[in-house]
Design a protein around this motif. Structure first.
Motif, mmCIF file in Angstrom:
data_model
loop_
_atom_site.group_PDB
_atom_site.id
_atom_site.type_symbol
_atom_site.label_atom_id
_atom_site.label_comp_id
_atom_site.label_asym_id
_atom_site.label_seq_id
_atom_site.Cartn_x
_atom_site.Cartn_y
_atom_site.Cartn_z
ATOM 1 N N ALA A 76 7.108 3.524 4.571
ATOM 2 C CA ALA A 76 7.798 4.785 4.299
ATOM 3 C C ALA A 76 7.161 5.471 3.100
ATOM 4 O O ALA A 76 6.522 4.828 2.268
ATOM 5 N N ALA A 78 8.318 8.296 0.015
ATOM 6 C CA ALA A 78 9.442 8.993 -0.602
ATOM 7 C C ALA A 78 9.370 10.472 -0.232
ATOM 8 O O ALA A 78 8.282 11.037 -0.154
ATOM 9 N N TRP A 106 5.853 8.157 -4.229
ATOM 10 C CA TRP A 106 6.014 6.721 -3.989
ATOM 11 C C TRP A 106 5.874 6.378 -2.509
ATOM 12 O O TRP A 106 6.337 7.123 -1.636
ATOM 13 N N ALA A 108 6.197 2.878 0.239
ATOM 14 C CA ALA A 108 6.582 1.488 0.485
ATOM 15 C C ALA A 108 5.619 0.936 1.523
ATOM 16 O O ALA A 108 5.401 1.548 2.569
ATOM 17 N N PHE A 161 14.253 3.261 -0.793
ATOM 18 C CA PHE A 161 13.605 2.201 -0.024
ATOM 19 C C PHE A 161 14.474 0.949 0.168
ATOM 20 O O PHE A 161 14.025 -0.025 0.771
ATOM 21 N N LEU A 164 14.605 -1.204 3.345
ATOM 22 C CA LEU A 164 13.392 -1.904 3.788
ATOM 23 C C LEU A 164 13.345 -3.369 3.361
ATOM 24 O O LEU A 164 12.384 -4.060 3.668
#
Length: 168
Positions: A76, A78, A106, A108, A161, A164
């Motif tokens: 993902a 942000a 950001w 992930a 996040f 996740l």
């Protein structure tokens, strides 16, 4: 934050690297500033965006340069950019541009390799090591481990996040 203010923030990326158990990679910064407790010397990988580099390309490069990790896939991104100010005494005089803080995008990523791939002492490409130690940590603990001026950004990244962290 106005557009004029954004010019004072260095464009950067941050990477939340999650393992198969849903834990997050954190590294202990080398030569952390003495005005912070050693307990706050930990952070996720992050770094500047070079020239016309796309943010995700910068994230993959920074992850490799700081951890030696290339076995990771995007989970993902942000939706927004998040900023923080660097305390006056910590701003590097040699930092080009005289930025007062960082503006970060950001990402992930899921770590898909073996732990032997991680090497913070001798990261890829001859990069100067950013970290002198690393570990996997629960996402909720990250804000208490980072320097106080980065906490609001970490709290926002965790909020985005959090979903996740389910083990894979």
């Amino acid at each position: 934050m106005s557009m004029i203010d954004l010019a004072n923030y260095r464009p950067c990326v941050g990477i939340m690297l999650l393992n198969r158990s849903g834990l997050v990679f954190i590294g202990r910064r080398r030569h952390e500033a003495t005005d912070h407790e050693p307990a706050h010397a930990w952070q996720m990988p992050q770094g500047g965006i070079d020239g016309d580099e796309e943010p995700y390309d910068a994230a993959k490069r920074e992850l490799l340069e700081e951890t030696n990790v290339s076995s990771a896939s995007l989970l993902a991104a942000a939706p927004d950019w998040y900023s923080y100010d660097i305390p006056g005494g910590m701003i590097r005089k040699s930092q080009p541009g005289g930025f007062k803080g960082q503006r970060q995008k950001w990402f992930a990523l899921r770590f898909e390799g073996e732990e032997s791939e991680i090497n913070v002492a001798q990261p890829a490409g001859g990069a100067h090591p950013e970290f002198d130690a690393w570990r996997w940590e629960q996402m909720e603990r990250l804000p208490e481990l980072v320097v106080p001026f980065k906490r609001p950004v970490y709290e926002k990244v965790i909020e985005i996040f959090r979903h996740l962290t389910e083990p894979r």
